[in-house]
Design an enzyme around this catalytic site. Structure first.
Site, PDB file in Angstrom:
ATOM      1  CG  ASP A  60      -9.495  -3.184  -4.038  1.00 31.10           C
ATOM      2  OD1 ASP A  60     -10.247  -4.192  -3.957  1.00 31.10           O
ATOM      3  OD2 ASP A  60      -9.139  -2.532  -3.055  1.00 31.10           O
ATOM      4  NE  ARG A  72      -7.343   5.037   2.990  1.00 31.14           N
ATOM      5  CZ  ARG A  72      -8.199   4.389   3.773  1.00 31.14           C
ATOM      6  NH1 ARG A  72      -9.348   4.959   4.105  1.00 31.14           N
ATOM      7  NH2 ARG A  72      -7.922   3.188   4.231  1.00 31.14           N
ATOM      8  CE1 TYR A 114     -12.878  -7.463   1.784  1.00 33.93           C
ATOM      9  CE2 TYR A 114     -11.208  -9.030   1.077  1.00 33.93           C
ATOM     10  CZ  TYR A 114     -11.569  -7.918   1.801  1.00 33.93           C
ATOM     11  OH  TYR A 114     -10.638  -7.246   2.558  1.00 33.93           O
ATOM     12  NE  ARG A 136      -3.240  -0.477   3.219  1.00 34.77           N
ATOM     13  CZ  ARG A 136      -3.691  -1.438   4.025  1.00 34.77           C
ATOM     14  NH1 ARG A 136      -4.341  -2.467   3.532  1.00 34.77           N
ATOM     15  NH2 ARG A 136      -3.520  -1.364   5.321  1.00 34.77           N
TER      16      ARG A 136
END
Length: 364
Positions: free
Chosen positions: A79, A33, A155, A29
């Protein structure tokens, strides 16, 4: 399709257990963010999927951490849930809630409707791979990736993230036949997806088994590891005569290193719960090891980050030097970087890896 020659192949050589001048470092990652420039680009894109599906934006954010830090690899900005999205499950990202699927896979009818998706639905990913590879201009290698069959299934059955994996484990225990059907389709989809990334320009590929560690012993081997092996068996070994390294990361997988050492990949990723000295002894000469500092170390002051980096590097010990192949290490976090991480602390980590790993190589 031709790309610029690679200027820094340290990461690829370490994956292939070849000697390197220092220990290469990249971060899971690393485009994310915690970087203000990423947040600005995401705001322009309007949403996470707006970012991931736009070739220019995906290229821009993949390169952002490389502008700040002396990282030794780039990883595709995407993703893990793109594959089930292409299966028609309807992926969306809600602010503060994480990924959600409009449709779940829980019944015989749901499973019967599943199929390996048309890879053209994922063209945006492959276009991004090619665009990023060109934009890198040979600076460092580009890593492609996918979620593991089991992690994707979590998921797909849960409909999003989960605290207790109740839906997916209920299905696994009550209808193992359906679970195996889902996993077989996922494995073949992931293999096709990663091969398409390789064709588009990915120079290494990684399988993220993020939720393999939630399984009981025995169930991990049957429902996760077996299908990761099914993916690896189908992957292209080289492109244009150059070997494409394969990395497998199972969060919580330290219990099963003895069984994973024989998996058909080049490197095993380790989370922070695993001791590198013991892992190296267990895995032996068969794999490079990747990891595994606790991501929360990055909230400590720079001098503590420096000391923790040195500790991780020393726990692996001196990597292979000279001709041939031997034990090698790729420095990484034990999981993804936190969005709250101070960006300047990442500089301290990357610099410490390069400095201490050079020092360790010169020790008697």
């Amino acid at each position: 399709m031709s790309f610029a020659p690679l200027q820094n192949d340290t990461f690829l050589r370490a994956c292939l257990r070849q000697s390197t001048e220092y220990t290469p470092v990249w971060l899971m990652r690393q485009a994310g963010r915690y970087l203000p420039e990423y947040r600005e680009t995401r705001a322009k894109a309007g949403s996470f999927m707006g970012l991931a599906t736009n070739t220019d934006y995906a290229t821009e954010v993949t390169l952002q951490p490389l502008e700040r830090y002396a990282l030794d690899a780039a990883i595709l900005f995407s993703d893990i849930l793109t594959v089930p999205d292409a299966m028609g499950l309807g992926l969306s990202f809600q602010i503060g809630e994480g990924p959600k699927f409009a449709r779940t896979v829980r019944t015989e009818a749901d499973v019967a409707a599943l199929a390996v998706p048309d890879m053209e639905k994922l063209r945006y990913v492959f276009d991004a791979v090619t665009s990023i590879r060109k934009a890198l201009n040979g600076r460092v290698p580009l890593i492609g990736f996918s979620g593991s069959p089991w992690t994707l299934a979590c998921y797909m059955v849960e409909g999003g993230g989960s605290d207790d994996y109740r839906a997916v484990k209920s299905l696994m225990y009550s209808r193992p036949d359906l679970m195996h059907q889902i996993l077989a389709i996922n494995a073949d989809s992931v293999a096709e997806y990663l091969n398409a990334q390789i064709d588009a320009g990915a120079q290494a590929v990684m399988v993220f088994d993020s939720w393999g560690g939630v399984l009981a012993d025995g169930k991990f081997q049957e429902f996760s590891l077996a299908y990761t092996k099914r993916v690896l068996a189908q992957l292209k070994r080289e492109k244009d005569g150059v070997e494409i390294p394969r990395i497998v990361f199972t969060k919580g997988g330290g219990l099963w290193l003895d069984e994973m050492k024989d998996v058909d990949c080049n490197a095993l990723g380790l989370d922070w719960t695993v001791n590198l000295t013991k892992a190296r002894a267990l895995v032996g000469d068969s794999k490079a090891l990747q990891g595994n500092i606790d991501p929360n170390v990055l909230f400590a002051p720079p001098e503590r980050i420096d000391a923790e980096v040195a500790s991780v590097l020393e726990s692996f010990g001196k990597p292979h030097q000279g001709e041939g192949t031997g034990p090698t290490h790729i420095f990484n976090l034990g999981h993804g970087i936190s969005q709250f991480t101070p960006p300047e602390h990442v500089s301290a980590l990357v610099d410490a890896v390069h400095t201490h790993s050079r020092r360790i190589r010169t020790q008697k």
